[in-house]
Scaffold this active site. Structure first.
Site, PDB file in Angstrom:
ATOM      1  CD  GLU A 144      -1.440  -0.461   3.603  1.00 22.14           C
ATOM      2  OE1 GLU A 144      -2.221   0.474   3.771  1.00 22.14           O
ATOM      3  OE2 GLU A 144      -1.459  -1.498   4.299  1.00 22.14           O
ATOM      4  CB  CYS A 202      -2.295  -4.716   6.435  1.00 21.42           C
ATOM      5  SG  CYS A 202      -1.880  -3.058   6.956  1.00 21.42           S
ATOM      6  CG  HIS A 244      -2.195  -7.025  10.313  1.00 23.15           C
ATOM      7  ND1 HIS A 244      -1.005  -6.614   9.760  1.00 23.15           N
ATOM      8  CD2 HIS A 244      -2.943  -5.904  10.479  1.00 23.15           C
ATOM      9  CE1 HIS A 244      -1.043  -5.299   9.596  1.00 23.15           C
ATOM     10  NE2 HIS A 244      -2.203  -4.848  10.028  1.00 23.15           N
TER      11      HIS A 244
HETATM   12  N1  COA Z   1       1.155   3.000  30.631  1.00 21.30           N
HETATM   13  C1  COA Z   1       0.677   1.893  30.057  1.00 21.30           C
HETATM   14  N2  COA Z   1      -0.312   1.914  29.102  1.00 21.30           N
HETATM   15  C2  COA Z   1      -0.805   3.123  28.746  1.00 21.30           C
HETATM   16  C3  COA Z   1      -0.337   4.326  29.320  1.00 21.30           C
HETATM   17  C4  COA Z   1       0.695   4.233  30.309  1.00 21.30           C
HETATM   18  N3  COA Z   1       1.210   5.318  30.889  1.00 21.30           N
HETATM   19  N4  COA Z   1      -1.016   5.347  28.754  1.00 21.30           N
HETATM   20  C5  COA Z   1      -1.879   4.812  27.861  1.00 21.30           C
HETATM   21  N5  COA Z   1      -1.758   3.467  27.848  1.00 21.30           N
HETATM   22  C6  COA Z   1      -2.476   2.485  27.049  1.00 21.30           C
HETATM   23  C7  COA Z   1      -3.963   2.764  26.895  1.00 21.30           C
HETATM   24  O1  COA Z   1      -4.682   2.323  28.040  1.00 21.30           O
HETATM   25  C8  COA Z   1      -4.275   1.975  25.649  1.00 21.30           C
HETATM   26  O2  COA Z   1      -4.365   0.611  25.963  1.00 21.30           O
HETATM   27  P1  COA Z   1      -5.654  -0.240  25.512  1.00 21.30           P
HETATM   28  O3  COA Z   1      -5.791  -0.036  24.028  1.00 21.30           O
HETATM   29  O4  COA Z   1      -5.299  -1.634  25.881  1.00 21.30           O
HETATM   30  O5  COA Z   1      -6.809   0.333  26.252  1.00 21.30           O
HETATM   31  C9  COA Z   1      -3.006   2.137  24.812  1.00 21.30           C
HETATM   32  O6  COA Z   1      -1.984   2.574  25.715  1.00 21.30           O
HETATM   33  C10 COA Z   1      -3.146   3.158  23.698  1.00 21.30           C
HETATM   34  O7  COA Z   1      -3.668   4.327  24.257  1.00 21.30           O
HETATM   35  P2  COA Z   1      -4.731   5.198  23.447  1.00 21.30           P
HETATM   36  O8  COA Z   1      -5.111   6.353  24.290  1.00 21.30           O
HETATM   37  O9  COA Z   1      -5.828   4.332  22.917  1.00 21.30           O
HETATM   38  O10 COA Z   1      -3.789   5.668  22.241  1.00 21.30           O
HETATM   39  P3  COA Z   1      -4.075   6.614  21.051  1.00 21.30           P
HETATM   40  O11 COA Z   1      -5.385   7.283  21.136  1.00 21.30           O
HETATM   41  O12 COA Z   1      -2.886   7.476  20.956  1.00 21.30           O
HETATM   42  O13 COA Z   1      -4.142   5.647  19.767  1.00 21.30           O
HETATM   43  C11 COA Z   1      -3.983   3.848  18.226  1.00 21.30           C
HETATM   44  C12 COA Z   1      -3.672   4.342  19.657  1.00 21.30           C
HETATM   45  C13 COA Z   1      -3.471   2.446  18.042  1.00 21.30           C
HETATM   46  C14 COA Z   1      -5.472   3.897  17.968  1.00 21.30           C
HETATM   47  C15 COA Z   1      -3.257   4.804  17.239  1.00 21.30           C
HETATM   48  O14 COA Z   1      -1.874   4.677  17.416  1.00 21.30           O
HETATM   49  C16 COA Z   1      -3.581   4.542  15.798  1.00 21.30           C
HETATM   50  O15 COA Z   1      -4.543   5.089  15.257  1.00 21.30           O
HETATM   51  N6  COA Z   1      -2.742   3.727  15.102  1.00 21.30           N
HETATM   52  C17 COA Z   1      -2.929   3.444  13.690  1.00 21.30           C
HETATM   53  C18 COA Z   1      -4.106   2.536  13.382  1.00 21.30           C
HETATM   54  C19 COA Z   1      -3.920   1.120  13.739  1.00 21.30           C
HETATM   55  O16 COA Z   1      -2.819   0.665  13.922  1.00 21.30           O
HETATM   56  N7  COA Z   1      -5.029   0.384  13.799  1.00 21.30           N
HETATM   57  C20 COA Z   1      -5.016  -1.016  14.142  1.00 21.30           C
HETATM   58  C21 COA Z   1      -5.892  -1.894  13.333  1.00 21.30           C
HETATM   59  S1  COA Z   1      -5.278  -2.137  11.689  1.00 21.30           S
END
Ligand code: COA
Length: 390
Positions: free
Chosen positions: A79, A111, A233
């Site tokens: 992609e 992916c 994945h």
């Molecule tokens: N210590 C430990 N864990 C912590 C923390 C800390 N100090 N602070 C936050 N976290 C955890 C959260 O609880 C969360 O865990 P959970 O998902 O098990 O609840 C995790 O870290 C991520 O935190 P979150 O606030 O959800 O992160 P974010 O809003 O920044 O976004 C994604 C995370 C993955 C959604 C973002 O990186 C993203 O959009 N990535 C691209 C898309 C993707 O990969 N999608 C997957 C399917 S293909």
């Protein structure tokens, strides 16, 4: 006739950012990235690496003269394509000196592309048992500086040879798959960065896993106890764990322990590379094969592929006798050991470098890049590639 993975290669660029450093720079607690997301290092692609060169470098380590003669189909799942028209496979075909009497094409479905390629390859080998297929999954995951997806970027490629009588893993015939038109992640043709509804994509990943897992069990009569490990994945390594946890109660304590322990091993390379989109599932499989010392022939491995947009598939393979002898553990260990850490500032600088879009000529400094195959420049809107060994 058995059909499956005969060889598997991998390449990631020589630069990486430490996720603790990235967290500090983004004013985030490091544990969010290292535990919450589950990433320790993130590969950074220099301007001299693109999807084509990453894939070609991954294939370079596995192909011998016999493979190059026998391969009559090159399928490139990506992609991060560099051209709307010409396939990335044609460049790799040339850079590696593969038999001219071959078909070379590019496949796209986020992916899921490399999985689609593997399933097509399987059909091709069923009709042409003497031939071999080269499947490539290569990407540079870009969400943008200071975005919530930034911690899930990465760069790298896997190269897989699919053949009859495979030396590593025979693919089983039953599989379950699903398509639904959703907008969880996409990249319009005018953008070099992805758009993502992160929370929705997490939810959909789990929903797709649940549906194809149920469909698979119904089709085959298999259950969780039939699996030595399930590879996922991995856009980031916490994601697969979330999916695995949804089915653990279907098994005994021993099943839970085995699957969780093997999941830990199957994320070894991914947590130090980041998301490589099409190759991520196969990088997880490679981690398991290369890092689990007592993995036994005859074991069934489950594979969950997910490509946003979205297509999901659950399929399986059986490890072949003496499969360990056909892996490149030492070369991958050297690849990781020889990488160089860059500061967040340097990563940001590299991230913002771009190639000319007006047809002007540029020569890139490929001496700084230890990869054998590099992008050496551009002229007249054409990318120029170099295989330093040829
Ligand atoms: N210590 C430990 N864990 C912590 C923390 C800390 N100090 N602070 C936050 N976290 C955890 C959260 O609880 C969360 O865990 P959970 O998902 O098990 O609840 C995790 O870290 C991520 O935190 P979150 O606030 O959800 O992160 P974010 O809003 O920044 O976004 C994604 C995370 C993955 C959604 C973002 O990186 C993203 O959009 N990535 C691209 C898309 C993707 O990969 N999608 C997957 C399917 S293909």
């Amino acid at each position: 006739m058995k059909i499956g993975i005969d060889k598997i290669g991998f390449y990631t660029p020589h630069l990486y950012v430490d996720m603790n450093e990235l967290a500090v720079a983004r004013n985030v607690e490091p544990a969010k990235f290292t535990i919450g997301i589950g990433q320790e290092q993130m590969s950074v692609a220099p301007i001299t690496q693109d999807a084509v060169t990453l894939a070609a470098n991954a294939a370079l380590e596995i192909l011998d003269e016999n493979d190059k003669e026998k391969i009559d189909l090159v399928i490139f799942g990506t992609e991060s394509g560099i051209d709307h028209s010409k396939s990335a496979a044609v460049y790799v075909h040339h850079l590696l000196g593969i038999n001219p009497q071959a078909r070379s094409i590019e496949l796209k479905q986020a992916c899921y592309g490399a999985t689609a390629a593997i399933q097509m390859a399987k059909g091709h080998i069923a009709l042409n048992p003497e031939s071999k297929v080269l499947v490539l999954g290569s990407d540079i995951a870009r969400y943008g500086l200071n975005t919530s997806g930034e911690s899930t970027q990465g760069a790298g490629a896997v190269a897989i040879v699919i053949s009859a009588e495979p030396k590593i893993m025979a693919l089983e015939d039953q599989s379950a798959f699903l398509t639904a038109d959703i907008m969880d992640f996409w990249r319009p043709t005018y953008s070099d960065q992805a758009y993502v509804d992160g929370k929705f994509s997490n939810e959909q990943y789990i929903a797709f896993f649940s549906k194809v897992w149920e469909a698979y069990k119904e089709k085959t009569g298999h259950s969780i106890e039939d699996f030595e490990a399930i590879c996922y994945h991995l856009p980031y390594t916490k994601m697969g764990l979330k999916a695995l946890r949804t089915i653990l109660d279907e098994g005994s304590e021993a099943d839970k322990e085995r699957l969780l322990a093997n999941y830990e091993i199957s994320k070894t390379y991914n947590k130090n590379v980041g998301n490589i989109y099409t190759g991520a599932l196969y990088l997880s499989l490679l981690s398991l094969l290369e890092q689990k010392e007592d993995l036994k022939e005859g074991s069934r491995i489950g594979l969950f592929s997910y490509g946003s947009g979205a297509v999901g598939e659950f399929f399986t393979g059986i490890l072949q006798p003496d499969f360990k002898a056909h892996l490149n553990v030492e070369s991958h260990s050297n690849l990781f050991a020889s990488r160089k850490e860059v500061s967040v500032g340097k990563y940001e600088e590299i991230f913002q470098e771009s190639l000319p879009v007006d047809g002007s000529r540029i020569e890139l400094d490929i001496d700084k890049d230890p990869a054998t195959i590099c992008l050496s420049g551009m002229a007249d809107h054409m990318r120029l590639y170099v295989n330093k060994e040829r």
